[in-house]
Design a protein around this motif. Structure first.
Motif, short mmCIF file in Angstrom:
data_model
loop_
_atom_site.label_atom_id
_atom_site.label_comp_id
_atom_site.label_asym_id
_atom_site.label_seq_id
_atom_site.Cartn_x
_atom_site.Cartn_y
_atom_site.Cartn_z
N ALA A 174 0.69 -1.09 -0.09
CA ALA A 174 0.19 0.08 0.26
C ALA A 174 0.68 1.22 0.10
O ALA A 174 0.43 2.47 -0.38
N GLY A 175 1.91 1.27 0.60
CA GLY A 175 2.94 2.51 0.54
C GLY A 175 3.96 2.10 1.31
O GLY A 175 4.31 1.12 1.88
N LEU A 176 5.20 3.38 1.35
CA LEU A 176 6.40 3.02 2.17
C LEU A 176 5.97 2.98 3.69
O LEU A 176 4.87 3.59 4.02
N PRO A 177 6.76 2.25 4.50
CA PRO A 177 6.46 2.29 6.17
C PRO A 177 6.41 3.64 6.38
O PRO A 177 7.17 4.43 6.25
N ALA A 178 5.35 3.76 7.41
CA ALA A 178 5.53 5.14 8.00
C ALA A 178 6.63 5.39 8.77
O ALA A 178 7.06 4.42 9.59
N PHE A 179 6.67 6.41 9.25
CA PHE A 179 8.07 6.90 10.32
C PHE A 179 7.38 7.44 11.72
O PHE A 179 6.54 8.13 11.45
N SER A 180 7.77 6.74 12.78
CA SER A 180 7.27 7.22 14.06
C SER A 180 7.43 8.52 14.01
O SER A 180 8.33 9.17 14.04
N ASP A 181 6.30 9.15 14.89
CA ASP A 181 6.38 10.77 15.32
C ASP A 181 7.50 11.00 16.02
O ASP A 181 8.13 12.05 16.12
N ALA A 182 7.74 10.09 17.12
CA ALA A 182 8.66 10.48 18.40
C ALA A 182 9.89 10.31 17.58
O ALA A 182 10.98 11.13 17.94
N PHE A 183 10.22 9.28 16.59
CA PHE A 183 11.41 9.21 15.87
C PHE A 183 11.66 10.49 15.01
O PHE A 183 12.91 11.07 14.88
N LEU A 184 10.67 11.21 14.57
CA LEU A 184 10.69 12.30 13.55
C LEU A 184 11.28 13.47 14.26
O LEU A 184 12.05 14.33 14.19
N VAL A 185 10.78 13.68 15.47
CA VAL A 185 11.03 14.80 16.76
C VAL A 185 12.43 14.34 17.08
O VAL A 185 13.39 15.46 17.20
N LEU A 186 13.00 13.26 17.36
CA LEU A 186 14.33 12.88 17.83
C LEU A 186 15.29 13.50 16.62
O LEU A 186 16.18 13.95 16.92
N LEU A 187 14.91 12.88 15.47
CA LEU A 187 15.89 13.51 14.27
C LEU A 187 15.67 14.84 14.09
O LEU A 187 16.74 15.69 13.93
N GLY A 188 14.64 15.64 14.12
CA GLY A 188 14.56 17.12 14.15
C GLY A 188 15.44 17.70 15.29
O GLY A 188 16.19 18.70 14.97
N VAL A 189 15.34 17.24 16.68
CA VAL A 189 16.11 17.92 17.54
C VAL A 189 17.74 17.49 17.49
O VAL A 189 18.42 18.37 17.74
N SER A 190 18.11 16.42 16.63
CA SER A 190 19.16 16.02 16.47
C SER A 190 19.78 16.99 15.57
O SER A 190 21.16 17.49 15.92
#
Length: 234
Positions: A174-190
């Protein structure tokens, strides 16, 4: 699903070949080196996500094609993945802009290699870029960003493998795997920490070459290329 996995792997190898190997064969600077001739962490990050995501899209599309689907690109790209790309590419653009400003205002304090004499190892992307400690001490902001990026890339690959294994037929993707919102925030902070770590301008002259010397060598090469050889009569 074996077709999808193989297409994913082959696509990743082709992208790496086009971006890294071929430029080197043609005498061009590696895509992982910045305008200073040094290996760049921000370029590596963009390259990692580009390879993983584009090759995954290519693999899924080929898998659907092999399964007889007419709409080979009929799968969704989650908004989290788009945000991930936006953070990575945006961080790379801002990092490049900061480097340009510093290379222009304080070229004598910025570590760089002379034109055509780029060297150094890949790990130098984790070291300081300016001042007397350039190339010697590990930059903490870079180190945390590198570790978190690699961890998230590996987690996303594992998540993609699990998602593909859970589908019996590539047509059911159906589509690419979704990326966890928590991990997305972690990436942004990093990435925010990484960019803030670039703001200070350490003093001192780096060993092994500076941006001022690189600019001087580039100017010298330009002057030599404009020089017309003298024609002597026999």
């Amino acid at each position: 699903m074996a077709t999808t996995f193989w297409a994913w792997l082959v696509s990743a190898l082709v992208i790496v070949l086009l971006a890294v190997v071929i430029p080197g064969r043609l005498g061009a600077q590696s895509v992982l080196r910045d305008a200073r001739g040094r290996y760049s962490l921000s370029r590596l990050q963009v390259m990692l996500w580009t390879v993983v995501l584009l090759s995954l899209i290519s693999g899924m599309a080929f898998g659907r094609f092999a399964a007889g689907q007419v709409d080979v690109a009929g799968f969704q790209i989650p908004s989290q993945v788009l945000w991930l790309l936006g953070i990575s590419v945006g961080s790379g653009v801002v990092a490049a802009a900061v480097k340009v400003v510093k290379s222009t205002n304080h070229p004598e304090s910025v570590a760089a290699y002379p034109m055509g004499q780029e060297r150094g190892r890949l790990w130098e992307m984790l070291t300081a870029e300016e001042g007397a400690s350039a190339g010697k001490s590990i930059d903490l902001a870079k180190f945390q960003n590198f570790v978190i990026t690699v961890m998230l890339v590996l987690l996303y690959i594992a998540q993609a493998v699990s998602a593909l294994k859970a589908v019996d037929n590539p047509a059911g993707i159906a589509g690419l795997p979704a990326f966890s919102d928590a991990f997305l925030v972690l990436l942004g902070v990093s990435h925010a920490g990484y960019l803030l770590g670039k703001m200070p301008s350490p003093v001192g002259i780096p060993e092994g070459g500076t941006m001022a010397e690189r600019l001087a060598s580039a100017a010298s090469e330009a002057e030599v290329s404009k020089t017309v050889p003298e024609v002597r009569t026999a």
